[in-house]
Motif scaffolding. Structure first.
Motif, PDB file in Angstrom:
ATOM      1  N   ASP B  93     -54.751  30.681  28.835  1.00 14.20           N
ATOM      2  CA  ASP B  93     -53.584  31.588  28.941  1.00 14.20           C
ATOM      3  C   ASP B  93     -52.480  31.263  28.278  1.00 14.20           C
ATOM      4  O   ASP B  93     -51.565  32.116  27.880  1.00 14.20           O
ATOM      5  CB  ASP B  93     -53.201  31.738  30.607  1.00 14.20           C
ATOM      6  N   HIS B  94     -52.176  30.048  27.740  1.00 14.50           N
ATOM      7  CA  HIS B  94     -51.286  29.484  26.952  1.00 14.50           C
ATOM      8  C   HIS B  94     -51.362  30.231  25.459  1.00 14.50           C
ATOM      9  O   HIS B  94     -50.399  30.940  24.859  1.00 14.50           O
ATOM     10  CB  HIS B  94     -51.336  28.077  26.584  1.00 14.50           C
ATOM     11  N   HIS B  95     -52.731  30.461  25.236  1.00 15.83           N
ATOM     12  CA  HIS B  95     -52.763  31.375  23.837  1.00 15.83           C
ATOM     13  C   HIS B  95     -52.321  32.622  24.012  1.00 15.83           C
ATOM     14  O   HIS B  95     -52.141  33.163  22.864  1.00 15.83           O
ATOM     15  CB  HIS B  95     -54.317  30.973  23.385  1.00 15.83           C
ATOM     16  N   VAL B  96     -52.577  33.143  25.159  1.00 14.40           N
ATOM     17  CA  VAL B  96     -52.206  34.675  25.121  1.00 14.40           C
ATOM     18  C   VAL B  96     -50.780  34.778  24.880  1.00 14.40           C
ATOM     19  O   VAL B  96     -50.260  35.660  24.361  1.00 14.40           O
ATOM     20  CB  VAL B  96     -52.459  34.977  26.759  1.00 14.40           C
ATOM     21  N   VAL B  97     -49.900  34.036  25.627  1.00 11.25           N
ATOM     22  CA  VAL B  97     -48.429  34.151  25.282  1.00 11.25           C
ATOM     23  C   VAL B  97     -48.120  33.809  23.838  1.00 11.25           C
ATOM     24  O   VAL B  97     -47.276  34.431  23.196  1.00 11.25           O
ATOM     25  CB  VAL B  97     -47.729  33.063  25.843  1.00 11.25           C
ATOM     26  N   MET B  98     -48.882  32.884  23.177  1.00 14.86           N
ATOM     27  CA  MET B  98     -48.800  32.626  21.790  1.00 14.86           C
ATOM     28  C   MET B  98     -49.109  33.765  20.974  1.00 14.86           C
ATOM     29  O   MET B  98     -48.381  34.333  20.016  1.00 14.86           O
ATOM     30  CB  MET B  98     -49.556  31.415  21.287  1.00 14.86           C
ATOM     31  N   ALA B  99     -50.029  34.564  21.381  1.00 19.72           N
ATOM     32  CA  ALA B  99     -50.427  35.682  20.659  1.00 19.72           C
ATOM     33  C   ALA B  99     -49.207  36.795  20.855  1.00 19.72           C
ATOM     34  O   ALA B  99     -48.938  37.531  19.851  1.00 19.72           O
ATOM     35  CB  ALA B  99     -51.915  36.246  21.084  1.00 19.72           C
ATOM     36  N   GLN B 100     -49.049  36.855  22.145  1.00 23.04           N
ATOM     37  CA  GLN B 100     -47.615  37.750  22.218  1.00 23.04           C
ATOM     38  C   GLN B 100     -46.848  37.751  21.256  1.00 23.04           C
ATOM     39  O   GLN B 100     -46.356  38.512  20.813  1.00 23.04           O
ATOM     40  CB  GLN B 100     -47.083  37.563  23.700  1.00 23.04           C
ATOM     41  N   GLU B 101     -46.197  36.350  21.232  1.00 24.99           N
ATOM     42  CA  GLU B 101     -44.899  35.748  20.314  1.00 24.99           C
ATOM     43  C   GLU B 101     -45.432  36.072  19.089  1.00 24.99           C
ATOM     44  O   GLU B 101     -44.379  36.443  18.274  1.00 24.99           O
ATOM     45  CB  GLU B 101     -44.739  34.468  20.724  1.00 24.99           C
ATOM     46  N   ALA B 102     -46.611  35.884  18.502  1.00 24.61           N
ATOM     47  CA  ALA B 102     -46.916  36.005  17.173  1.00 24.61           C
ATOM     48  C   ALA B 102     -46.792  37.486  16.846  1.00 24.61           C
ATOM     49  O   ALA B 102     -46.360  37.788  15.722  1.00 24.61           O
ATOM     50  CB  ALA B 102     -48.435  35.492  16.967  1.00 24.61           C
ATOM     51  N   ALA B 103     -47.173  38.155  17.566  1.00 20.82           N
ATOM     52  CA  ALA B 103     -47.237  39.782  17.407  1.00 20.82           C
ATOM     53  C   ALA B 103     -45.730  40.105  17.151  1.00 20.82           C
ATOM     54  O   ALA B 103     -45.338  40.900  16.295  1.00 20.82           O
ATOM     55  CB  ALA B 103     -47.909  40.426  18.219  1.00 20.82           C
ATOM     56  N   GLN B 104     -44.896  39.637  18.319  1.00 15.82           N
ATOM     57  CA  GLN B 104     -43.516  40.149  18.238  1.00 15.82           C
ATOM     58  C   GLN B 104     -42.903  39.727  17.064  1.00 15.82           C
ATOM     59  O   GLN B 104     -42.179  40.419  16.447  1.00 15.82           O
ATOM     60  CB  GLN B 104     -42.794  39.486  19.589  1.00 15.82           C
ATOM     61  N   GLY B 105     -43.072  38.493  16.680  1.00  9.88           N
ATOM     62  CA  GLY B 105     -42.449  37.810  15.617  1.00  9.88           C
ATOM     63  C   GLY B 105     -42.730  38.358  14.310  1.00  9.88           C
ATOM     64  O   GLY B 105     -41.875  38.698  13.515  1.00  9.88           O
ATOM     65  N   MET B 106     -44.169  38.971  14.157  1.00  8.07           N
ATOM     66  CA  MET B 106     -44.533  39.667  13.067  1.00  8.07           C
ATOM     67  C   MET B 106     -43.801  40.778  12.933  1.00  8.07           C
ATOM     68  O   MET B 106     -43.376  41.465  11.663  1.00  8.07           O
ATOM     69  CB  MET B 106     -46.032  39.785  13.019  1.00  8.07           C
ATOM     70  N   LEU B 107     -43.596  41.584  13.840  1.00  2.00           N
ATOM     71  CA  LEU B 107     -43.379  42.992  13.756  1.00  2.00           C
ATOM     72  C   LEU B 107     -41.669  43.438  13.850  1.00  2.00           C
ATOM     73  O   LEU B 107     -41.218  44.440  13.659  1.00  2.00           O
ATOM     74  CB  LEU B 107     -43.948  43.948  14.927  1.00  2.00           C
ATOM     75  N   ARG B 108     -41.012  42.185  14.435  1.00  2.00           N
ATOM     76  CA  ARG B 108     -39.651  42.470  14.807  1.00  2.00           C
ATOM     77  C   ARG B 108     -38.669  42.958  13.282  1.00  2.00           C
ATOM     78  O   ARG B 108     -38.986  42.440  12.223  1.00  2.00           O
ATOM     79  CB  ARG B 108     -39.131  41.091  15.100  1.00  2.00           C
ATOM     80  N   GLY B 109     -38.288  43.844  13.615  1.00  2.00           N
ATOM     81  CA  GLY B 109     -37.270  44.556  12.675  1.00  2.00           C
ATOM     82  C   GLY B 109     -38.176  45.306  11.606  1.00  2.00           C
ATOM     83  O   GLY B 109     -37.588  46.111  10.941  1.00  2.00           O
ATOM     84  N   LEU B 110     -39.343  45.294  11.628  1.00  2.00           N
ATOM     85  CA  LEU B 110     -40.172  46.146  10.852  1.00  2.00           C
ATOM     86  C   LEU B 110     -40.970  47.440  11.894  1.00  2.00           C
ATOM     87  O   LEU B 110     -40.822  48.753  11.076  1.00  2.00           O
ATOM     88  CB  LEU B 110     -41.229  45.602  10.238  1.00  2.00           C
ATOM     89  N   PHE B 111     -41.021  47.416  13.057  1.00  2.00           N
ATOM     90  CA  PHE B 111     -41.470  48.367  13.655  1.00  2.00           C
ATOM     91  C   PHE B 111     -40.444  48.894  14.766  1.00  2.00           C
ATOM     92  O   PHE B 111     -39.578  47.977  15.159  1.00  2.00           O
ATOM     93  CB  PHE B 111     -42.766  48.030  14.600  1.00  2.00           C
ATOM     94  N   LYS B 112     -40.480  50.075  15.333  1.00  2.00           N
ATOM     95  CA  LYS B 112     -39.380  50.327  16.378  1.00  2.00           C
ATOM     96  C   LYS B 112     -39.761  49.417  17.548  1.00  2.00           C
ATOM     97  O   LYS B 112     -40.807  48.893  17.730  1.00  2.00           O
ATOM     98  CB  LYS B 112     -39.717  51.749  16.623  1.00  2.00           C
ATOM     99  N   PRO B 113     -38.738  49.012  18.171  1.00  2.00           N
ATOM    100  CA  PRO B 113     -38.814  47.966  19.332  1.00  2.00           C
ATOM    101  C   PRO B 113     -39.834  48.374  20.245  1.00  2.00           C
ATOM    102  O   PRO B 113     -40.605  47.443  20.840  1.00  2.00           O
ATOM    103  CB  PRO B 113     -37.557  48.152  20.011  1.00  2.00           C
ATOM    104  N   THR B 114     -39.648  49.587  20.565  1.00  2.00           N
ATOM    105  CA  THR B 114     -40.838  50.123  21.872  1.00  2.00           C
ATOM    106  C   THR B 114     -42.351  49.794  21.042  1.00  2.00           C
ATOM    107  O   THR B 114     -43.213  49.472  21.750  1.00  2.00           O
ATOM    108  CB  THR B 114     -40.735  51.546  22.093  1.00  2.00           C
ATOM    109  N   ASP B 115     -42.483  49.963  19.802  1.00  2.00           N
ATOM    110  CA  ASP B 115     -43.789  49.894  19.279  1.00  2.00           C
ATOM    111  C   ASP B 115     -44.052  48.199  19.247  1.00  2.00           C
ATOM    112  O   ASP B 115     -45.213  47.998  19.373  1.00  2.00           O
ATOM    113  CB  ASP B 115     -43.892  50.457  17.986  1.00  2.00           C
ATOM    114  N   CYS B 116     -43.009  47.554  18.943  1.00  2.00           N
ATOM    115  CA  CYS B 116     -43.342  46.180  18.984  1.00  2.00           C
ATOM    116  C   CYS B 116     -43.952  45.626  20.333  1.00  2.00           C
ATOM    117  O   CYS B 116     -44.934  44.845  20.276  1.00  2.00           O
ATOM    118  CB  CYS B 116     -42.165  45.473  18.596  1.00  2.00           C
TER     119      CYS B 116
END
Lengths: 122, 221, 210
Positions: B93-116
């Motif tokens: 489950d730790h990696h699930v959170v890491m995946a969430q953060e990785a996705a958010q970090g990648m898209l931050r500022g590039l996709f609309k917040p709701t899409d992130c």
């Protein structure tokens, strides 16, 4: 944290599944042990993501609370999270929500008051 | 091999910017500007473009879409930015959170917040299915630039687990799936633009994607 | 110079002028080293064609520039219209109204939902009224967008009304099983607002009707 008839839960960010279950268990234990808890306020403002698993844990916690005669109100839900929950088709049936703590307490107090007025409620 | 910083300086000099402005922007460029032309990836590249856009806004009275276009073209040697990719092994489950953060970090500022958040939630569902039902697997997140400069996010979730039974029923949505696995799949599908699932008793491979809309040159980047 | 030669030269002049009327100014008359009256005509026509070509090129460049500027203006207008087209009005403290007008596609409804939900949080709204009288095409898919919007608003803790629904559309919504706790569907905007103010007025003394 308990304040009068209310139990306050602050959900930390980056919630791992294990932590969510621990939170659920801790709240359930507290509800079972203590008497007179009429309201449960869960603050989710630290959660930027709520997926189907987290939603289920929240819903289950609210059901447990209801079985102990307590109402649950969720506070601090992010708008983006509201969107994803709706699009995931998740129905948080046992949960009420409020935009801020003041409103959450108002909802709980009023609910409790009206129930007392109507006599023994469900 | 030309550096990004030099190309930016050259382009700004060629444009009708006051020399002080051009110099000021160039001397305060982020470290990514020290890379070679054509070597920047999407996340670093768009970060740099955002910095340049705000610099131009400060010194020029109106946004400069044509100039930004030219900078984009020259920084990438006409080939666009390289895809950004992150690969995560998922076993807990730790990696699930890491995946969430990785996705958010990648898209931050590039996709609309709701899409992130939509994407991060979908990634979370797919990652969780891996550790819960296949014990171990891999999640690969990619962000790539299209020819029209819009961005496409892709997720590839692969495992050698027992496969997904009743996949067709789950996807047909004829009944609301009662298992976490089914809910996770239909959930991810609802949040992304597309989801392709291949499964067998030997394992499962799931590909999903979400597109951002092409950047509006008139909107502040 | 023979008559035949002169005729040939005149034919060429006529040819060049004829092309010019078809906006082909690229042709030039061959100029001979012969000082005669026709030469003056030929040189004159060449100079005319030269000028015409230059002006024509300048016109084309101006047109391209105008076209580019038009495109830019069109994009700016579209953007402004997009922003104007999604007005969210604070009609009272904590009461938001969203009058929806025109065509609603997936993208526009996503934008509207984002804007509305953010406004709900910023204003700490207690009530939201979405008026869809002005929606040009209301099929089940569009109706679904608004139902989701209402669900999301409720999930944040505000109550949500959808107004401007004809009886026919009310039937469609019923088929999509919109339950009344999610969104109250009322026909007229004025009725919804009346109910909202009624609720607001009685909040201090008893629990609001849900």
């Amino acid at each position: 944290m308990r304040l009068g008839h209310c139990l306050f839960v602050l959900v930390p960010g980056n919630l791992r599944d294990a932590a969510a279950r621990e939170l659920h268990d801790a709240v359930s234990a507290r509800l079972a042990k203590e008497h007179g808890i009429r309201g449960l306020v869960i603050d989710v403002s630290a959660l930027s993501i709520v997926d189907s698993y987290a939603a289920r844990v929240l819903d289950e916690t609210a059901h447990v609370a209801r079985s102990f005669g307590s109402k649950t109100v969720l506070v601090g839900l992010h708008p983006e999270v509201a969107v994803t929950l709706v699009e995931l088709g998740i129905d948080l049936s046992a949960l009420d929500t409020a935009l801020n703590l003041e409103r959450a307490l108002a909802k709980l107090k009023l609910r409790i008051v009206s129930e007392d007025e109507d006599g023994p409620g469900p | 091999m030309a550096l990004v910083r030099d190309v930016v300086a050259e382009t700004l000099q060629g444009a009708s910017l006051i020399p002080v402005a051009a110099r000021s922007i160039v001397t305060t460029l982020p470290p990514s500007a020290n890379a070679e032309v054509g070597s920047l990836d999407v996340v670093a590249g768009h970060d740099l473009l955002r910095y340049l856009a705000s610099g131009l806004r400060v010194f020029a009275s109106a946004p400069q879409p044509a100039l930004l276009e030219e900078l984009h073209r020259r920084i990438t040697a006409g080939k666009g930015f390289k895809p950004t990719a992150r690969v995560l092994t998922v076993t807990s489950d730790h990696h699930v959170v890491m995946a969430q953060e990785a996705a958010q970090g990648m898209l931050r500022g590039l996709f609309k917040p709701t899409d992130c958040i939509r994407v991060a939630t979908a990634v979370s569902e797919l990652a969780r299915n891996i550790y819960l039902y296949a014990q171990t697997g891999e999640v690969r997140l990619t962000l790539a630039e299209e020819p029209d400069w819009s961005l496409t996010f892709s997720v590839l979730a692969a495992d050698h687990g027992p496969g997904i039974p009743n996949l067709e029923e789950i996807l047909a949505g004829n009944y609301r799936s009662r298992t976490g696995l089914g809910k996770g799949l239909t959930g991810a599908r609802a949040l992304l633009d597309g989801l392709d699932i291949k499964t067998s008793p030997a394992g499962t491979t799931i590909k999903g994607f979400k597109k951002s809309r092409p950047p509006d040159p008139l909107r502040d980047q | 110079m023979t008559v035949a030669d002169q005729k040939e030269r005149l034919d060429k002049v006529i040819d060049a002028l004829a092309r010019a009327t078809c906006q082909d100014y690229s042709h030039r008359l061959p100029v001979q080293d012969v000082e005669d009256d026709l030469l003056e005509l030929e040189v004159g026509v060449n100079m005319l064609l030269e000028d015409l070509e230059k002006v024509s090129r300048q016109n084309a460049e101006s047109l391209a520039e105008i076209e580019r500027k038009n495109q830019e203006i069109a994009e700016r207008s579209a953007m402004a219209l997009r922003e104007l087209a999604t007005p969210i009005i604070l009609v009272w403290k904590g009461v938001l109204a969203l009058p929806v007008i025109g065509a609603v596609d997936t993208e526009r409804s996503a934008d509207m939902m984002d804007a509305l939900l953010n406004k709900v949080v910023v204003e700490q709204a207690t009530h939201v009224v979405i008026d869809i009288t002005g929606v040009s095409v209301l099929d089940t898919r569009t109706a679904d967008h608004f139902i989701r919007m209402a669900k999301a608003v409720r999930l944040l803790g505000a109550s949500c009304y959808i107004t401007g629904i004809s009886p026919a559309i009310a039937q469609t919504l019923a088929q999509l099983s919109v339950d009344t706790s999610t969104a109250k569907t009322v026909q007229r905007l004025s009725d919804a607002l009346r109910q909202v103010f009624h609720e607001l007025a009685v909040v201090p003394t008893r629990a609001p009707e849900r």
